[in-house]
Motif scaffolding. Structure first.
Motif, PDB file in Angstrom:
ATOM      1  N   ALA A  68       0.817  -1.397   0.109  1.00 50.78           N
ATOM      2  CA  ALA A  68       0.092  -0.151   0.048  1.00 50.78           C
ATOM      3  C   ALA A  68       1.046   1.306   0.108  1.00 50.78           C
ATOM      4  O   ALA A  68       0.508   2.403  -0.486  1.00 50.78           O
ATOM      5  N   TYR A  75       1.015   6.636  -6.458  1.00 54.40           N
ATOM      6  CA  TYR A  75      -0.161   7.294  -7.029  1.00 54.40           C
ATOM      7  C   TYR A  75      -0.325   8.716  -6.674  1.00 54.40           C
ATOM      8  O   TYR A  75      -0.541   9.370  -7.517  1.00 54.40           O
ATOM      9  N   PRO A 100      -3.361   5.022   0.906  1.00 57.43           N
ATOM     10  CA  PRO A 100      -3.084   3.657   0.287  1.00 57.43           C
ATOM     11  C   PRO A 100      -3.962   4.265  -0.951  1.00 57.43           C
ATOM     12  O   PRO A 100      -4.667   5.201  -1.156  1.00 57.43           O
ATOM     13  N   ALA A 103      -9.265   2.243  -4.360  1.00 54.04           N
ATOM     14  CA  ALA A 103      -9.420   0.930  -4.895  1.00 54.04           C
ATOM     15  C   ALA A 103     -10.062   0.904  -6.388  1.00 54.04           C
ATOM     16  O   ALA A 103      -9.733   0.106  -6.985  1.00 54.04           O
ATOM     17  N   HIS A 108      -4.218   0.279  -7.408  1.00 55.25           N
ATOM     18  CA  HIS A 108      -4.693  -0.630  -5.968  1.00 55.25           C
ATOM     19  C   HIS A 108      -4.062  -2.078  -6.324  1.00 55.25           C
ATOM     20  O   HIS A 108      -4.225  -2.336  -7.429  1.00 55.25           O
ATOM     21  N   SER A 110      -5.522  -4.872  -5.906  1.00 54.96           N
ATOM     22  CA  SER A 110      -6.394  -5.661  -6.337  1.00 54.96           C
ATOM     23  C   SER A 110      -6.571  -5.811  -7.982  1.00 54.96           C
ATOM     24  O   SER A 110      -7.359  -6.292  -8.470  1.00 54.96           O
ATOM     25  N   GLU A 116      -1.787 -10.082  -7.437  1.00 56.51           N
ATOM     26  CA  GLU A 116      -1.311  -9.369  -6.382  1.00 56.51           C
ATOM     27  C   GLU A 116       0.210 -10.018  -5.950  1.00 56.51           C
ATOM     28  O   GLU A 116       1.250  -9.233  -5.808  1.00 56.51           O
TER      29      GLU A 116
END
Length: 243
Positions: A68, A75, A100, A103, A108, A110, A116
């Motif tokens: 994360a 990000y 983090p 989503a 992310h 996921s 992952e």
């Protein structure tokens, strides 16, 4: 069985479940136990476990966990780049907030098309490759690193994986191919930059080569540099995790 997410957490100094200390703390104890045979600056355990001089990741990133934290930093750098902001020239006076990645974004975990776990191992390999960039990890250093990893309590499977990666020749083609999306390319570079502070030509050259191979624009790389610099403090002064 190797747990890629835990390994990445451990390398960035997150808390070891069920104990009151971090891998970095235990590695620090190992250094105290072996003052007459310290790790050379730039060796893998010194870089990844924070047992040497230099800078280390702050508490905010540690509390998030490795995956994360890397995604959040990448990000944040991307958002600042897209907004046309100028990269910060100096770290803020107080520890910056780190969240983090959302989503619903490609940053992310996921959203990883290869899964992952596989991408997490790619990030670990990126960190190890960066740590080897200055060429100082010879046979003697590898033995010291192996000894410190045992004392750090990182686990037999993780030790075996790290040492095998450490002994493998640099394979930039395979490493770059492990990033399947533009977001992952930025995360891979962010993980590499988190691992080292490019104080030598070899380290700076490696990061520049990696950025070029990943096709990252110079301005975006500058934002990663600023974001990572803000998330690192002089070794020994980062706040410890409260959990």
């Amino acid at each position: 069985m190797l747990d890629p997410k835990k390994l990445l957490d451990d390398l960035l100094g997150s808390q070891i479940p069920g104990t009151g200390s971090t891998v970095r703390d235990k590695a620090g104890q190992a250094v105290q136990m072996a003052k007459d045979n310290p790790l050379a600056a730039g060796a893998l355990a010194a870089v990844l476990l924070g047992t040497g001089t230099g800078r280390q990741v702050t508490g905010a990133a540690v509390k998030l966990g490795g995956l994360a934290a890397i995604g959040g930093l990448a990000y944040k750098a991307y958002q600042n780049y897209k907004a046309g902001k100028e990269p910060a020239q100096a770290p803020p006076a107080s520890e910056p907030e780190l969240l983090p990645p959302p989503a619903d974004t490609a940053f992310h975990p996921s959203q990883a098309p290869q899964g992952e776990a596989e991408f997490t191992l790619t990030l670990v390999r990126a960190m190890i490759s960066a740590a080897k960039a200055d060429g100082h990890v010879d046979d003697e250093e590898r033995k010291k690193i192996a000894d410190k990893l045992k004392l750090a309590g990182i686990g037999a499977e993780a030790e075996k994986f790290l040492m095998a990666e450490l002994e493998s020749p640099l394979d930039l083609d395979t490493l770059v191919a492990g990033a399947k999306t533009d977001a992952q390319k930025l995360e891979l570079y962010t993980a590499s930059r988190l691992t080292i502070d490019p104080d030598t030509r070899a380290e700076r050259g490696y990061l520049d080569l990696l950025a070029g191979r990943l096709g990252l624009p110079d301005a975006l790389v500058d934002h990663v540099e600023a974001t990572v610099s803000a998330a690192k403090v002089p070794a020994g002064s980062a706040p410890s995790s409260p959990w």
